[in-house]
Scaffold this active site. Structure first.
Site, short mmCIF file in Angstrom:
data_model
loop_
_atom_site.label_atom_id
_atom_site.label_comp_id
_atom_site.label_asym_id
_atom_site.label_seq_id
_atom_site.Cartn_x
_atom_site.Cartn_y
_atom_site.Cartn_z
N ARG A 1 -23.98 -50.13 -50.90
CA ARG A 1 -23.39 -50.07 -52.24
C ARG A 1 -23.68 -51.34 -53.05
O ARG A 1 -23.53 -52.46 -52.54
CB ARG A 1 -21.88 -49.89 -52.09
CG ARG A 1 -21.12 -49.97 -53.39
CD ARG A 1 -19.77 -49.35 -53.28
NE ARG A 1 -18.80 -50.19 -52.58
CZ ARG A 1 -17.53 -49.83 -52.42
NH1 ARG A 1 -17.10 -48.67 -52.85
NH2 ARG A 1 -16.70 -50.63 -51.79
N ARG B 1 -20.73 -56.32 -53.31
CA ARG B 1 -19.37 -56.85 -53.19
C ARG B 1 -19.28 -57.69 -51.92
O ARG B 1 -19.79 -57.29 -50.88
CB ARG B 1 -18.37 -55.70 -53.08
CG ARG B 1 -17.95 -55.15 -54.42
CD ARG B 1 -17.13 -53.91 -54.31
NE ARG B 1 -16.00 -53.99 -53.39
CZ ARG B 1 -15.06 -53.05 -53.29
NH1 ARG B 1 -15.12 -51.98 -54.07
NH2 ARG B 1 -14.08 -53.17 -52.43
N ARG C 1 -1.60 -47.81 -50.85
CA ARG C 1 -2.37 -48.02 -49.63
C ARG C 1 -1.47 -48.23 -48.42
O ARG C 1 -1.98 -48.35 -47.30
CB ARG C 1 -3.23 -49.26 -49.80
CG ARG C 1 -4.70 -49.00 -50.06
CD ARG C 1 -5.36 -50.35 -50.17
NE ARG C 1 -6.79 -50.38 -49.99
CZ ARG C 1 -7.66 -50.28 -50.98
NH1 ARG C 1 -7.27 -50.05 -52.20
NH2 ARG C 1 -8.94 -50.41 -50.72
N ARG D 1 -11.93 -53.64 -42.99
CA ARG D 1 -11.29 -52.77 -43.99
C ARG D 1 -11.04 -51.39 -43.42
O ARG D 1 -10.02 -50.76 -43.72
CB ARG D 1 -12.17 -52.70 -45.26
CG ARG D 1 -12.05 -53.97 -46.09
CD ARG D 1 -13.19 -54.12 -47.08
NE ARG D 1 -13.23 -53.05 -48.06
CZ ARG D 1 -14.33 -52.62 -48.65
NH1 ARG D 1 -15.50 -53.16 -48.33
NH2 ARG D 1 -14.27 -51.66 -49.52
N LYS E 1 -13.90 -42.49 -54.12
CA LYS E 1 -12.76 -42.41 -55.05
C LYS E 1 -13.07 -43.06 -56.38
O LYS E 1 -12.80 -42.50 -57.44
CB LYS E 1 -11.51 -43.11 -54.47
CG LYS E 1 -11.07 -42.63 -53.12
CD LYS E 1 -9.80 -43.35 -52.66
CE LYS E 1 -9.93 -44.85 -52.51
NZ LYS E 1 -10.86 -45.29 -51.45
#
Ligand code: AMP
Length: 220
Positions: free
Chosen positions: A127, A160, A88, A171, A13
Site C-alpha cells: 500500500r 505509511r 476498535r 497491528r 474500509k
C-alpha cells in the site's frame, strides 16, 4: 445514514469509505486519517498519538472517544457518517452507544469487511498513500498511472510508517485481540452485515451499496 465499517487493517474500509463519500456524499470519519493529520501538524493530539501509531498499538480509549465525540458534533456529520477505524475496542463501542443515544441517533448499518489474513498482509505491504490527501494505491492491485505520483492531485506517494512488515504483524495481533470482540458485539444486533472484501475496488463497492440498500429496505 449512520454507518460503521469494521474489519482488519487493509480490509479496504478506508478505500470504500472514501468512495462512498465521493459518490453518495456521506462524510468519511477516519480516526486513522485524523491522527495522521494531527501528527503532521504537530498538534497536542498528534504528539500524544505518535508513539502508539508508530508502534502499531492503539491510542488510549479516552483520547479516541473525545476525538469522535467532537467530530460527530460537526455540522457535516449531523446527517450521517461512515465511521472508518472506530470503534476498535469494546469500551469505544460502548461509549459510542452512549454518545448516539444522548444525541437521539441510531446506527443504520454496521458492515464487516471479511478478508483472509493472507490477503490482508499482501494488501498492507504493497500500500502507498499520497502525501497531500491520503488517496490510497496498491503497487499490484491498484497502481497509480504514474509511478510514485497520485492520480488525483499529483502529490508524491509514500508508504505509511506503520505498513512496515514488523508493525503490520503487531497491528494484526492488536486487531485480533481488541477489535474482533467489537465485531462480535455488533454481530448480535439487527444492523450487522458481512461484506466479502476480496476482489477489486469496484466489485467491493457494488457489494457495499447492495448491503446498505438491503439494510435500508429491512428497516423501512
Ligand atoms: P488506521 O488508519 O485506521 O489503520 O489507523 C492507524 C493507527 O491509528 C492505528 O494503528 C492506531 O494506532 C491509531 N488508531 C486509529 N483509530 C483508532 C482507534 N479507534 N482507537 C485507537 N487507536 C486508533
Amino acid at each position: 445514514m449512520n454507518l460503521i465499517f469494521l474489519g482488519a487493517p487493509g480490509a479496504g474500509k478506508g478505500t470504500q469509505a472514501r468512495l462512498l463519500q465521493e459518490r453518495e456524499g456521506i462524510p468519511q470519519v477516519s480516526t486513522g486519517d485524523m491522527l495522521r493529520a494531527a501528527m503532521a501538524d504537530g498538534s497536542e493530539l498528534g504528539l500524544r498519538a505518535k508513539g502508539y501509531v508508530e508502534r502499531g498499538e492503539l491510542v488510549p480509549d479516552d483520547v479516541m472517544v473525545a476525538v469522535i465525540e467532537a467530530r460527530l458534533a460537526r455540522p457535516d456529520a449531523r446527517h450521517g457518517f461512515v465511521l472508518d477505524g472506530f470503534p476498535r475496542t469494546l469500551p469505544q463501542a460502548e461509549a459510542l452507544d452512549v454518545m448516539l443515544e444522548r444525541a437521539g441517533r441510531k446506527l443504520d448499518a454496521v458492515l464487516y469487511f471479511d478478508l483472509s489474513d493472507e490477503t490482508i498482509l499482501r494488501r498492507l505491504t504493497g500500500r502507498w498513500v499520497c502525501r497531500q490527501a491520503g488517496h490510497i494505491y496498491h503497487l499490484e492491485f491498484n497502481p497509480p498511472r504514474q509511478r510514485g505520483r497520485c492520480d488525483v492531485d499529483g502529490s508524491e506517494l509514500s508508504q505509511r510508517a506503520d505498513d512496515r512488515p514488523e508493525t503490520v504483524q503487531r497491528r494484526l495481533e492488536v486487531y485480533h485481540r481488541e477489535t474482533e470482540p467489537v465485531v462480535e458485539f455488533y454481530r448480535r444486533r439487527g444492523v450487522f452485515s458481512t461484506v466479502d472484501a476480496e476482489g477489486g475496488i469496484e466489485d467491493v463497492h457494488r457489494r457495499v451499496l447492495a448491503t446498505i440498500r438491503t439494510r435500508m429496505e429491512l428497516r423501512a
